[in-house]
Design an enzyme around this catalytic site. Structure first.
Site, PDB file in Angstrom:
ATOM      1  N   GLU A 108       0.809  -1.218   0.000  1.00  0.00           N
ATOM      2  CA  GLU A 108       0.000   0.000   0.000  1.00  0.00           C
ATOM      3  C   GLU A 108       0.845   1.271   0.000  1.00  0.00           C
ATOM      4  O   GLU A 108       0.534   2.223  -0.715  1.00  0.00           O
ATOM      5  CB  GLU A 108      -0.909   0.005   1.234  1.00  0.00           C
ATOM      6  CG  GLU A 108      -1.802   1.241   1.306  1.00  0.00           C
ATOM      7  CD  GLU A 108      -2.560   1.344   2.620  1.00  0.00           C
ATOM      8  OE1 GLU A 108      -3.523   2.106   2.669  1.00  0.00           O
ATOM      9  OE2 GLU A 108      -2.170   0.660   3.580  1.00  0.00           O
ATOM     10  N   ASP A 109       1.914   1.305   0.803  1.00  0.00           N
ATOM     11  CA  ASP A 109       2.621   2.562   1.070  1.00  0.00           C
ATOM     12  C   ASP A 109       4.005   2.678   0.448  1.00  0.00           C
ATOM     13  O   ASP A 109       4.683   3.682   0.654  1.00  0.00           O
ATOM     14  CB  ASP A 109       2.763   2.760   2.598  1.00  0.00           C
ATOM     15  CG  ASP A 109       1.417   2.960   3.265  1.00  0.00           C
ATOM     16  OD1 ASP A 109       0.492   3.399   2.572  1.00  0.00           O
ATOM     17  OD2 ASP A 109       1.300   2.667   4.467  1.00  0.00           O
TER      18      ASP A 109
END
Length: 711
Positions: free
Chosen positions: A76-77
Site C-alpha cells: 500500500e505505502d
C-alpha cells in the site's frame, strides 16, 4: 524500535524450528521499503510493522503471520508490488499482505449502506484466511497504543471505529484481552474524563479497603488447598471501560457497583473445574442468575469456561472464571489458537476451533441478505450479542443471541420450519411465540401446512436471519398488492413536485437505492419499508419536501465554546454535511475548514489550536456560498439554460465571473448559495449531465492565498 534479533528470539522461544532467515529477510525488506518514511510521532515508519509483528509473536503465531505483519504496509505505502512480495516471500505471504491492504482501504465507519457492503468484504477476507484479520487487529492495536501523536479529529475517528467495529470483532473471535485493551484505549480518547474519574475512584477504594484482590486470592487458594485441588488463582480489577459500561447499563454510581473484580482459576483437568466450582460455592454464596457453563456448551469460537458470581469479603461481588490450561490458552487467543505454536510444532489444542468452520457459521446466515440495512443489522446482532444455548427434541444444540424467541429458534433450524411455525413448546409446556428463551431449555416447534409468516413476527424475532426471512416471505405473499399500492404512492409523490413517476425515473431510484429493479422499489414502498420521500429523494434530491425549521447560521456548528464565534475558511468554504475542523485565532474566533483542506498543513505543529467540530444535524438555510469552475459551450442560450438548471436545484447564484473566453467555449466562476454538501453534489451532477457543459468542478483558493488571509 525492536531489533530483529530480539524479534527472532521471541519467535524462537515458542517455535525453535522457525525460519530465521525468512524473518530476517522480511525485516530488512520492510526497512528498505519504508526508508525515509516517518510516523506522526516522528519515529521511523518501519517501527510500526515491527511492533505489529511483535504483538503477533506474543500470541505465538506462525512464521507466515509474523512475516505478513512486517510487510503489511509495503504494497500500500511503498513501491513494492504483489509480484515482488510473492517472488521474494512466496504466494502465501503475498496473499496475506494483499488481504491486509484491501482491509486497510475499507472505510468501515462510513454510511450505513457503504458500511454494510464493507462488512461483506470484511467477511469475504476473513473467509479466505483468518490470519488477515489477526494482522489487522494487531495493526489497529499498535495504532491505538500510539494514537496520541495523531490530530485530535483523527484520534476521535479512529477511536470510534475501534469501539464500534474492531473491539467487538476481537471479542467475537475470542480474543478477550485484545477486546478489553482496544476498548480501554478508545475510551481514553472518547471519554477521558469518565476514565480518569473511574481510576481515581479505584485508587480511593484501594486506600480505604486495602488490596481486596490479594485478600480474596489468598482466601480462594486456602479453600482449594483444603479441598485438595491443585490450581492457579489469578485476580484483577476490571478495565475502566468495562466498569463504565456496567454503570451505564445498570444506571448506578461507582459506589453501588459491586462486581468490579474478576478472578480466574486455572486447573489441571475438566473434572477439577467442577470440583473448584463446588469448593467456591461451599465457601461463598452464589449470586442467582449469574452462572454459565461454557464447558458443556462451548461458544462457537471455541471458548470454554465456567462462570459464576459469588458474594465475597464484605459482601463484595466477584466474578470467577474456572477453566483448564488448554481452555485458558483458547480463551486468551480465541480463534488465533488454531495457528499457535508450542515447542516448534503447531499446538494441538483440542479446544481450538477450526477457523474455516467458524467463519462459515458466521457468514452463512448473511448470504441470503439482499437489503443493506438488514445485512448490517444481522452482522451487528451476531457480533455484539451474548448467546443462549437451547436444545431440539433430539438433543441437538441451537445457539441464539440473548433475548431470542421460539420464532428465532424455528428459523435457526430451517427457513421452511420458521415459515410454517404456529406455536412452540418449551420444556414440554406450550408457550407464546414471544417468550424469551433461556439457557438449557428444550424447544419443540409446532408447524402446520398452509401457515405463512405474520407481520407481527417482525416485532417478536430478534435474529437477523429470522427477520430477513420473515420480510422476504411477507414481500412475496403480498408483492402484487404492494406493487400496485407503491405505484400509486409514487405517482402522487412525484406529481406533488411537478414530476412524473415514469418507468425510467423508478429505475433510476432503484439503481440509486441499490435495488435490482423498479418493482422492488414499488413493493417496498407499498409495504411501508420505504417512504415516498425516500424514492423521490433518490431521483430528485432537491425537490423532495423538507421538514423542520431551518438551523440559524450562528448555531450551525457544534463543538464551540459558548463565547466563541466562527467563520468559514475562504480557501475551502466547507458546507454542512462535510467533515470539518476548527482553527482558533486571537480576536477572530474560530475559522472552520474542511477536513481535507490543504491549508491545514500550516497548523500541524500547533495542535492546541485545533478544535474537533461538526455541523448541526437538520435542515440548513441556503446561505453557504461555494464557487464552481464551469466550462460551457459558446452558443446562444447555453448560459441561460445553465442558470435555469441551477435555479431548478434551488441554488441561488450570488456572483458570476468570466475567467476565459474562447471562440467555442466560455470558462466562468459561478458562486452559488447552498444548504449543504448533498445539494452541491446534486447540482454538480446535474451540470455534468448537461450536454453543453464541458466540465464542472468545485473551485478552491490556492493554499498560499488562504494562508496569507488567515495568518
Amino acid at each position: 524500535m525492536i531489533a530483529v534479533d530480539d524479534l527472532i528470539g521471541l519467535v524462537r522461544s515458542y517455535n525453535p524450528k522457525t525460519d530465521e532467515a525468512l524473518i530476517r529477510d522480511a525485516y530488512a525488506f520492510a526497512c528498505e521499503m519504508h526508508a525515509g518514511q516517518t510516523r506522526h510521532s516522528g519515529e521511523p515508519y518501519v517501527s510500526h510493522p515491527v511492533a505489529v509483528a511483535h504483538v503477533l509473536a506474543e500470541q505465538r503465531l506462525d512464521d507466515a503471520t509474523i512475516v505478513t505483519a512486517l510487510l503489511h504496509d509495503t504494497i500500500e505505502d511503498t513501491k513494492a508490488g504483489y509480484a515482488e512480495v510473492a517472488e521474494r516471500f512466496g504466494t502465501e505471504v503475498a496473499d496475506l499482505v494483499d488481504g491486509v491492504t484491501k482491509l486497510t482501504n475499507l472505510q468501515l465507519s462510513s454510511t450505513e449502506t457503504q458500511q454494510a457492503e464493507n462488512f461483506r468484504k470484511l467477511f469475504m477476507a476473513m473467509s479466505k484466511d483468518l490470519r488477515v484479520i489477526l494482522v489487522k487487529l494487531a495493526d489497529r492495536l499498535h495504532n491505538m497504543r500510539t494514537i496520541k501523536a495523531m490530530r485530535p479529529d483523527k484520534q476521535v475517528k479512529k477511536a470510534r471505529e475501534t469501539m464500534d467495529i474492531f473491539a467487538p470483532l476481537a471479542g467475537r473471535m475470542g480474543m478477550q484481552w485484545m477486546r478489553e485493551e482496544l476498548e480501554d484505549l478508545a475510551f481514553r480518547v472518547l471519554n477521558p474524563e469518565a476514565r480518569a474519574s473511574i481510576i481515581r475512584r479505584f485508587l480511593t477504594l484501594q486506600k480505604e479497603s486495602g488490596d481486596i484482590i490479594d485478600r480474596i486470592t489468598k482466601d480462594m487458594r486456602h479453600e482449594l488447598e483444603k479441598a485438595g485441588i491443585e490450581a492457579e488463582v489469578l485476580g484483577r480489577a476490571k478495565k475502566p471501560y468495562s466498569i463504565w459500561r456496567k454503570m451505564q447499563e445498570k444506571e448506578m454510581g461507582f459506589s453501588r457497583l459491586s462486581d468490579i473484580y474478576g478472578f480466574r482459576v486455572i486447573t489441571r483437568s475438566e473434572a477439577d473445574c467442577y470440583a473448584v466450582l463446588g469448593a467456591i460455592h461451599r465457601r461463598w454464596r452464589a449470586v442467582p442468575g449469574r452462572f454459565k457453563d461454557y464447558i458443556s456448551q462451548p461458544k462457537s469460537n471455541g471458548y470454554r469456561s465456567i462462570h459464576t458470581t459469588v458474594s465475597g469479603r464484605d459482601g463484595k461481588r466477584v466474578e470467577v472464571q474456572i477453566r483448564t490450561r488448554q481452555m485458558h490458552d483458547v480463551a486468551e487467543a480465541g480463534v488465533a489458537a488454531h495457528w499457535s505454536y508450542r515447542d516448534g510444532v503447531r499446538a494441538e489444542n483440542p479446544f481450538a476451533v477450526d477457523p474455516a468452520k467458524w467463519i462459515s457459521s458466521l457468514t452463512e446466515q448473511f448470504d441470503a441478505e439482499e437489503d443493506h440495512d438488514e445485512f448490517l443489522e444481522a452482522v451487528k446482532l451476531e457480533m455484539y450479542a451474548d448467546k443462549v444455548f437451547c436444545f431440539t427434541p433430539k438433543g441437538d444444540v441451537v445457539k441464539l443471541p440473548r433475548g431470542a424467541t421460539p420464532i428465532d429458534f424455528a428459523y435457526a433450524i430451517h427457513t421452511r420450519i420458521g415459515n410454517a411455525c404456529v406455536g412452540a413448546k418449551v420444556d414440554g409446556m406450550r408457550v407464546p411465540l414471544w417468550t424469551r428463551l433461556k439457557n438449557g431449555q428444550s424447544v419443540e416447534v409446532i408447524t402446520a401446512d398452509g401457515q405463512t409468516p405474520q407481520a407481527t413476527w417482525l416485532e417478536i424475532a430478534t435474529t437477523g436471519k429470522a427477520k430477513a426471512a420473515i420480510r422476504r416471505a411477507l414481500r412475496e405473499l403480498d408483492r402484487d398488492r404492494y406493487i400496485k399500492l407503491g405505484r400509486e404512492l409514487a405517482r402522487s409523490a412525484f406529481e406533488h413536485v411537478g414530476k412524473k413517476a415514469t418507468d425510467k425515473a423508478l429505475e433510476t431510484a432503484a439503481r440509486n437505492l441499490r435495488f435490482k429493479e423498479a418493482d422492488e422499489i414499488l413493493a417496498r414502498l407499498g409495504s411501508a419499508e420505504l417512504t415516498a420521500s425516500q424514492v423521490l429523494n433518490a431521483v430528485y434530491p432537491d425537490l423532495a419536501p423538507e421538514q423542520g425549521e431551518a438551523i440559524a447560521q450562528e448555531r450551525a456548528v457544534i463543538g464551540l465554546a459558548s463565547d466563541q464565534s466562527f467563520e468559514r475558511a475562504r480557501c475551502c468554504r466547507p458546507l454542512p454535511g462535510e467533515r470539518i475542523v476548527g482553527i482558533t485565532f486571537r480576536g477572530r474566533g474560530v475559522v472552520v475548514h474542511a477536513i481535507d483542506c490543504e491549508s491545514l498543513s500550516a497548523y500541524e505543529d500547533q495542535p492546541d489550536r485545533w478544535l474537533d467540530l461538526h455541523w448541526h444535524a437538520g435542515r440548513h438555510p441556503a446561505v453557504y456560498d461555494v464557487a464552481l469552475d464551469v466550462t460551457i459551450g459558446n452558443d446562444a442560450g447555453v448560459l441561460g439554460r445553465v442558470c435555469t438548471l441551477i435555479g431548478e436545484r434551488k441554488a441561488n447564484i450570488s456572483n458570476l465571473t468570466f475567467i476565459d473566453r474562447k471562440p467555442d467555449f466560455y470558462r466562468l466562476l459561478v458562486e452559488v448559495e447552498l444548504r449543504n454538501a448533498e445539494q452541491l453534489h446534486s447540482l454538480m451532477s446535474a451540470l455534468a449531465a448537461e450536454s453543453d457543459v464541458a466540465a464542472v468542478e468545485r473551485h478552491r483558493e490556492p493554499v498560499r492565498a488562504a494562508a496569507s488571509v488567515q495568518a
